[in-house]
Design an enzyme around this catalytic site. Structure first.
Site, short mmCIF file in Angstrom:
data_model
loop_
_atom_site.label_atom_id
_atom_site.label_comp_id
_atom_site.label_asym_id
_atom_site.label_seq_id
_atom_site.Cartn_x
_atom_site.Cartn_y
_atom_site.Cartn_z
N GLY A 122 0.84 -1.20 0.00
CA GLY A 122 0.00 0.00 0.00
C GLY A 122 0.87 1.24 0.00
O GLY A 122 2.06 1.17 -0.31
N ASN A 123 0.29 2.38 0.32
CA ASN A 123 1.07 3.61 0.39
C ASN A 123 0.43 4.56 1.42
O ASN A 123 -0.61 4.24 1.99
CB ASN A 123 1.20 4.27 -0.99
N HIS A 124 1.05 5.70 1.61
CA HIS A 124 0.63 6.60 2.71
C HIS A 124 -0.51 7.55 2.33
O HIS A 124 -0.84 8.44 3.10
CB HIS A 124 1.82 7.44 3.17
N ALA A 170 -3.89 7.28 -5.24
CA ALA A 170 -2.51 6.78 -5.36
C ALA A 170 -2.62 5.27 -5.55
O ALA A 170 -2.61 4.50 -4.58
CB ALA A 170 -1.74 7.12 -4.09
#
Ligand code: CTP
Length: 400
Positions: free
Chosen positions: A208-210, A276
């Site tokens: 995943g990402n922030h 994102a």
């Protein structure tokens, strides 16, 4: 349509003032902030206590507050209001406002206001039909004010005819429709993506990402405020939309986000892809939790579909497609390459090099680059204000 609006409700001396209580309730229920201003005579028909309780705000009746020696600033009130509704509007107040008299707080607020003003008159049929009232109502309309015509029916005098104030529900419907029709994106369908995607590795882990989703949610809110019919496809995010009419579709993976976008893309005139999206997903998802190994762990991944490029390849005439580029180096060149490769109308560039820009923060600093390579760089702003700038660009480019 009334969500978040600052509303001054003017109440005049008329038996129909009892309906103002319900009007306040409906405005509050619709999400508006209400400041009631009563003429002195109106307090004979309904108590300020009732209206202040319902509006959750002290009611204003006088210029001066004797207890504190302060005055109620009619100029500030007039400027605070997104619109004023005077309901009931008596023949007396119509006459004063048509002629610029300011002998009470409400008439002074009216004269100081720059916002739209609606009137819902209420009076006896002969008063309403009197040439002076007709002329006053016409004068007020010639100033750009809007009349919500009184209805036909039984009047307090016992007579029957035109003069009954429109019912509170009718007033709310009128206000909502009138506000909606003046908005720049009314009847436009918009599709927005927001947040990250999570690509499962095993039952407990993911790639995943922030991304927090803040930027995409702010864009969806702003589009809805401008009248658009918004579908928001969101990856896992703690954000909540402020605008109640936004249709939210929750997804987890890039594949699910693609599917949701596929379904809504054809109908959407404006598509803003701010999610994102994970560029890679594991080739296989372990059905059991992967145990620790001394030798380390290699996860084989495959590319996900580039949703924005897919939409760009399938874009039809008149559709406006907007993408984001989050860059750390060679920012403009990379953004322009993405703009062209993905067939966008404009791209919103944010650089992780700028303090306060990018993921998680409440602020962002963007540069918009359009198809003609026209470039506009904006200051660091709240994500709500950045969303406003992006939507203004949409309005400038959209073909109706
Ligand atoms: N995007 C998308 N689907 C993907 C990847 C990205 O729709 N699978 C969209 C994003 O929502 C964003 C734009 O493409 O609007 C650019 O995303 P970004 O991550 O900056 O660029 P990438 O195209 O993924 O390229 P790179 O990661 O190499 O910079």
């Amino acid at each position: 349509m009334l969500e978040g609006k600052n509303v001054v409700l003017g109440v005049c001396g008329s038996i129909a003032a009892y309906k103002s209580a319900l009007l306040v309730r409906l405005l509050i229920k619709a999400g508006a902030r209400v400041q009631v201003v009563m003429t002195p005579d109106a307090t004979n028909f309904i108590t300020p206590l009732t209206l202040s309780t319902l509006s959750k705000n002290p009611v204003l009746t006088d210029y001066f507050i004797p207890e504190t020696g302060e005055w109620n600033n009619h100029v500030e009130l007039g400027l605070w209001a997104d619109f004023i509704i005077i309901a009931p509007a008596s023949a007396n107040t119509l006459a004063k406002m048509a002629n610029g008299l300011t002998d009470n707080l409400l008439t002074a607020v009216y004269l100081s206001a720059k916002c739209p003003v609606y009137f819902a008159p209420a009076m006896d049929l002969d008063m309403w039909k009197h040439p002076s009232t007709t002329e006053n109502a016409a004068t007020l309309q010639s100033f750009g004010n809007i009349m919500i015509a009184p209805r036909n029916g039984e009047l307090a005098s016992g007579l029957h005819g035109e003069g009954r104030m429109a019912e509170p529900e009718e007033i709310i419907a009128f206000l909502s429709a009138d506000i909606k029709k003046k908005l720049p994106l009314t009847d436009i369908k918009a599709l927005v993506t927001a947040g990250p995607t999570y690509e499962a590795i095993d039952p407990v882990r993911f790639i995943g990402n922030h991304s927090s989703g803040k930027m995409g949610f702010a864009i969806a809110d702003e589009l809805a405020l401008l009248g658009a019919d918004v579908t928001l496809v969101s990856g896992p995010s703690a954000q909540v939309s402020k605008q109640r009419l936004i249709k939210r579709i929750d997804v987890t993976t890039a594949a699910e986000m693609l599917e949701a976008c596929r379904q809504h893309f054809t109908m959407a005139k404006v598509c803003i892809m701010s999610a994102a999206v994970s560029d890679y997903a594991p080739v296989t998802i372990a059905t059991q939790k992967i145990k620790k190994h001394e030798a380390g762990l290699t996860i084989e991944t495959k590319k996900t579909t580039d949703i924005l490029k897919f939409l760009g390849d399938n874009k039809h005439d008149g559709q406006l497609l907007v993408g984001f580029a989050l860059e750390t180096d060679n920012e403009e060149a990379n953004a322009i390459e993405k703009l062209k490769k993905k067939n966008l109308d404009f791209i919103v560039l944010n650089s992780l090099g700028d303090a306060g820009a990018g993921f998680k923060t409440d602020t962002n600093k963007i540069t918009i680059i359009d198809r003609d390579l026209q470039k506009t760089t904006f200051d660091l702003k709240s994500k709500e204000d950045v969303a406003k700038d992006i939507c203004q660009k949409v309005i400038a480019l959209i073909k109706r």
